[in-house]
Write a protein that holds these residues in place. Structure first.
Motif, mmCIF file in Angstrom:
data_model
loop_
_atom_site.group_PDB
_atom_site.id
_atom_site.type_symbol
_atom_site.label_atom_id
_atom_site.label_comp_id
_atom_site.label_asym_id
_atom_site.label_seq_id
_atom_site.Cartn_x
_atom_site.Cartn_y
_atom_site.Cartn_z
ATOM 1 N N LEU A 176 0.774 -1.243 -0.184
ATOM 2 C CA LEU A 176 -0.027 -0.019 -0.004
ATOM 3 C C LEU A 176 1.050 1.053 0.034
ATOM 4 O O LEU A 176 0.573 2.259 -0.725
ATOM 5 N N THR A 177 1.992 1.211 0.699
ATOM 6 C CA THR A 177 2.860 2.532 0.820
ATOM 7 C C THR A 177 3.726 2.679 -0.272
ATOM 8 O O THR A 177 3.639 3.811 -0.745
ATOM 9 N N ILE A 178 4.006 1.637 -0.867
ATOM 10 C CA ILE A 178 4.742 1.685 -2.206
ATOM 11 C C ILE A 178 3.845 2.270 -3.240
ATOM 12 O O ILE A 178 4.215 3.243 -3.840
ATOM 13 N N SER A 179 2.735 1.670 -3.411
ATOM 14 C CA SER A 179 1.692 2.348 -4.262
ATOM 15 C C SER A 179 1.260 3.449 -4.223
ATOM 16 O O SER A 179 1.181 4.284 -4.986
ATOM 17 N N LEU A 180 1.046 3.982 -2.892
ATOM 18 C CA LEU A 180 0.611 5.403 -2.744
ATOM 19 C C LEU A 180 1.767 6.400 -2.995
ATOM 20 O O LEU A 180 1.679 7.541 -3.461
ATOM 21 N N THR A 181 2.972 6.051 -2.621
ATOM 22 C CA THR A 181 4.013 6.788 -2.865
ATOM 23 C C THR A 181 4.284 7.092 -4.303
ATOM 24 O O THR A 181 4.460 8.161 -4.509
ATOM 25 N N LEU A 182 4.224 5.940 -4.925
ATOM 26 C CA LEU A 182 4.305 6.138 -6.589
ATOM 27 C C LEU A 182 3.295 7.006 -7.115
ATOM 28 O O LEU A 182 3.283 7.834 -7.782
ATOM 29 N N SER A 183 1.992 6.807 -6.772
ATOM 30 C CA SER A 183 0.830 7.570 -7.072
ATOM 31 C C SER A 183 1.130 9.099 -6.539
ATOM 32 O O SER A 183 0.975 9.826 -7.564
ATOM 33 N N VAL A 184 1.583 9.457 -5.486
ATOM 34 C CA VAL A 184 1.645 10.816 -5.067
ATOM 35 C C VAL A 184 2.919 11.419 -6.159
ATOM 36 O O VAL A 184 2.756 12.361 -6.714
#
Ligand SMILES: N[C@@H](CCC(=O)N[C@@H](CS)C(=O)NCC(=O)O)C(=O)O
Lengths: 340, 398
Positions: free
Chosen positions: B376-384
């Motif tokens: 979740l963190t990796i995905s959210l960071t990438l999205s941001v």
């Protein structure tokens, strides 16, 4: 309106979750009602649990399950086998997907005390060993410094290996696979210099190689691996059944009762045999089973010695001598508490 | 709803009450809903832990500080079997981030090349790109990983019969061995000059742009930057007497020692993730370019702008606006797909932490929750990051 409804449903679900928590662990009733025992075994390990082309399972671990099915349901064929990798096995038992686990599983302190599971005995005393490529010219495990090692994930093997190399001041690179087929393939393709697993399995795994003669088993045995059936904790009735079915098969060997002579033995004058076969006393009832529970297991599956000889003994491809797995009075470790 | 509406119409005075203000009401309901969801989630979590406790299953996060007792094939930080389970989490996490990051960079480069190639006027190049995209996009990723690992890398020769290049680079079925840099005294100075070079280039770029706006004179920013970023550190390097040596891999015992070993599990996973995702990125790039009206090209042509410059300065920047959002989801896919690592034994977080650590400790709920939090963190960071980049590329209304 819609929102209120969904909130309400949510609340209902929540209460349901909260309320339905304390479902009792009554494996015996479940198995009887189902008319079938669900047993977790390996995905395929010759001698222990292996399906043939028709889906019939054979092996020592398989016979351990069949014994329980015979004792509980009166029919050793009423078992459904669920193949599990090392990683999947404990979750499958904890979640109730299987009634018992009989999958060359080592009895360890951590597993017994922290997984909510109980080990119901030992059906094979094993130890960890090494299989090496012959061309490397290695004669002892102490010459393995710097080697690449193929192992299966989620096993005690992974831990023993690290301990052993550390204790001998050697380094290694672990190549960790999920299934035993991949492990063998990695070894065969030369990804690793050695393959390590329980010694009983090394012979079987070696036989799976295209060229078994290119590999040899090293003499060292680096650990204790008591393998046995496992059940869920806090279901003592079921725990006793699995434990005593195995004991009954061991006692049968000690008392000379076999699948072939079980019927004649019903007429035996020996009090221990009478109690074991249920012609005298109520040992079966004490387990919540019929008085012929042990008779069924022995008649249909055999005593422990028969199980051993049939699946892993000297006359099978695995050619494992009785050794540590002989009865206590024949120089082995196999010792069952008395039938009384 | 209709009840309230009629209230408003019949008693207009009451509408000043806070509850009738739709914004306040909306906020109240949202807070209630969030509160309920949090309570709901918490109850389930507590309930699970309680049930597990009562079944004798150990719970909690104490295991993280216990010694792991197993070794890991590849680690970016020092790791040994006496380190803790908590550290196996870090090791797995870093391995996941490494393969995802390198995969994203390579997939982007390859994807852009293939996307542009598919639109090439050269028949052969366009066809090759089409075949590439259509083939790789339509074969399941897991099969491609197996292909690279079992069919390409495992049949390579054993360490003793390695393929080699100038006794410096070696390839065998244990991986690729390359020399490892050994930094001598004063190498830091070279690194510092390198960063100074970057800063100087940025400043110079700004200055050159201003001058161009003001006077129309161009400045060879590109070559000057190369001089600053690469040339300057090279000069410092030479002046300091080349404070860098190489540790060459050499066969000792069973395996190569020294140098850097790149394990076949990493190579296979990286190749599969890169080529697979690049096929999708190629399609995104192609559609992005096609979305730029042809008039733009024609206008550029009639102004006599070179083809390559048209692509670089006119088409691609406009195409990027269409490309970035779907590109983001491909990046997310790549990061998540890296969890297939466990199929070939690359020690990523799923294989190490959710595999071995989970099995040795049996603490499934905690470990699965932590692993999910990682993705979740990796995905959210990438999205941001990508949203931020998207904003900076978006059409600026003047
Ligand atoms: N006894 C050990 C090892 C058991 C184990 O999983 N051994 C492997 C040997 S490579 C095996 O049986 N694999 C068969 C399978 O995955 O189905 C343990 O309990 O952790």
């Amino acid at each position: 309106m819609k929102k209120t409804m969904s909130v309400l449903t949510g609340a209902l679900v929540a209460t349901a979750v909260t309320a339905g928590a304390a479902s009792a662990a009554d494996t015996l009733e479940t198995v009887k009602a189902r008319g079938e025992l669900i047993c977790g075994v390996s995905t395929g390990l010759p001698g222990f649990s292996l399906p043939d082309e028709k889906g019939n399972w054979t092996g020592l671990d398989v016979d351990t399950c069949r014994g329980v099915a015979a004792a509980v349901l009166g029919d050793a064929t009423k078992v459904k086998f669920i193949p599990l990798t090392a990683k999947e096995r404990f979750t499958a038992l904890q979640s109730g997907e299987i009634d018992m686990l009989s999958r060359n599983t080592t009895w360890t302190h951590t597993r017994d005390t922290s997984l909510g599971l109980n080990f119901a005995g030992v059906n094979f005393y094993d130890g960890q060993g090494f299989l090496v490529q012959k061309e490397l010219g290695v004669k002892s495990a102490t010459e393995l410094d710097g080697a690449s090692v193929c192992i299966q994930s989620g096993t005690t093997t992974e831990l023993n290996l690290a301990d052993y190399f550390k204790a001998n001041n050697m380094s290694f690179s672990p190549v960790v696979y999920d299934t035993s087929d991949q492990t063998v393939q990695g070894f065969a393709a030369g990804r690793c210099d050695i393959l390590t697993s329980d010694t009983s399995q090394l012979a079987a795994l070696r036989s799976k190689l295209d060229n078994p003669d290119a590999a040899e088993i090293l003499p060292e045995v680096i650990s204790k691996e008591p393998l046995g059936p496992v059940v869920r904790q806090a279901d003592d009735v079921w725990f006793n059944i699995v434990k005593w079915t195995l004991f009954a098969q061991l006692n049968a060997e000690e008392l000379g009762v076999t699948s072939a002579n079980a019927d004649d033995m019903l007429k035996s004058e020996n009090a221990s045999i009478q109690r074991l076969l249920g012609t005298n006393g109520d040992l079966g009832e004490k387990l919540g089973l019929g008085s012929n529970w042990a008779y069924n297991a022995i008649k249909q599956v055999g005593n422990y010695g028969e199980m051993f000889e049939r699946n892993v003994g000297p006359k099978t491809p695995l050619q494992i001598p009785r050794g540590a797995n002989a009865l206590w009075n024949k120089g082995g470790f196999m010792y069952a508490p008395p039938v009384r | 709803m209709s009840q309230n509406q009629s209230d408003i119409t019949t008693k207009p005075k009451q509408s000043s009450s806070a509850f009738n203000d739709p914004r306040v009401r909306g906020a109240v309901f949202q807070v209630l809903l969030v509160g309920f969801l949090v309570w709901f989630g918490w109850t389930i979590f507590q309930n699970t832990l309680q049930n597990m406790e009562s079944r004798g299953i150990t719970t909690g996060f104490d295991f993280l500080s216990n010694p792991a007792g197993f070794e890991i094939l590849m680690s970016l930080v020092p790791f040994d079997s006496s380190d803790t389970y908590g550290r196996t989490f870090i090791v797995g996490l870093l391995n996941t981030v490494l393969v995802s990051f390198v995969g994203i960079v390579l997939a982007t480069i390859l994807g852009f090349i293939m996307g542009v190639a598919r639109l090439s006027q050269n028949w052969l190049i366009a066809k090759v790109a089409t075949v590439y995209v259509e083939t790789l996009r339509n074969i399941p990723l897991l099969l491609q990983i197996f292909f690279w690992y079992f069919a390409v890398l495992q049949p390579l020769p054993s360490p003793r019969k390695s393929l080699e290049l100038a006794e410096t680079f070696f390839v065998n079925n244990r991986g690729l061995y390359v020399p490892a840099p050994v930094f001598g005294d004063g190498f830091t100075a070279v690194v510092v000059t390198f960063f100074i070079g970057i800063i100087a280039s940025v400043v110079m770029g700004k200055w050159a742009f201003k001058r161009f706006e003001a006077t129309g004179q161009t400045f060879p920013t590109f070559y000057a930057s190369i001089g600053l970023i690469i040339g300057l550190p090279l000069v410092v390097f030479a002046v300091l007497g080349a404070p860098l040596s190489w540790d060459l891999p050499a066969l000792k015992g069973f395996n190569f020692r020294g140098g850097v070993q790149i394990i076949p599990e990493f190579i296979a996973l990286l190749l599969a993730l890169t080529t697979y995702t690049a096929a999708f990125i190629a399609e995104i790039v192609r559609s992005g370019i096609m979305a730029v009206p042809h008039g733009q090209t024609e206008a550029a042509e009639s102004l006599g702008i070179k083809k390559s410059v048209t692509l670089r300065l006119i088409i691609i920047p406009q195409a990027m606006r269409v490309v970035i959002p779907p590109l983001t989801s491909q990046y997310l896919n790549l990061a998540k797909n890296s969890s297939l690592a466990t199929a070939i034994g690359y020690p990523d977080i799923v294989s190490v932490f959710m595999g071995t650590t989970l099995n040795q400790t049996g603490q499934a709920v905690e470990i699965v929750a932590m692993t999910m939090a990682v993705y979740l963190t990796i995905s959210l960071t990438l999205s941001v990051l990508m949203n931020w980049y998207n904003k900076s590329m978006a059409l600026k209304e003047r």
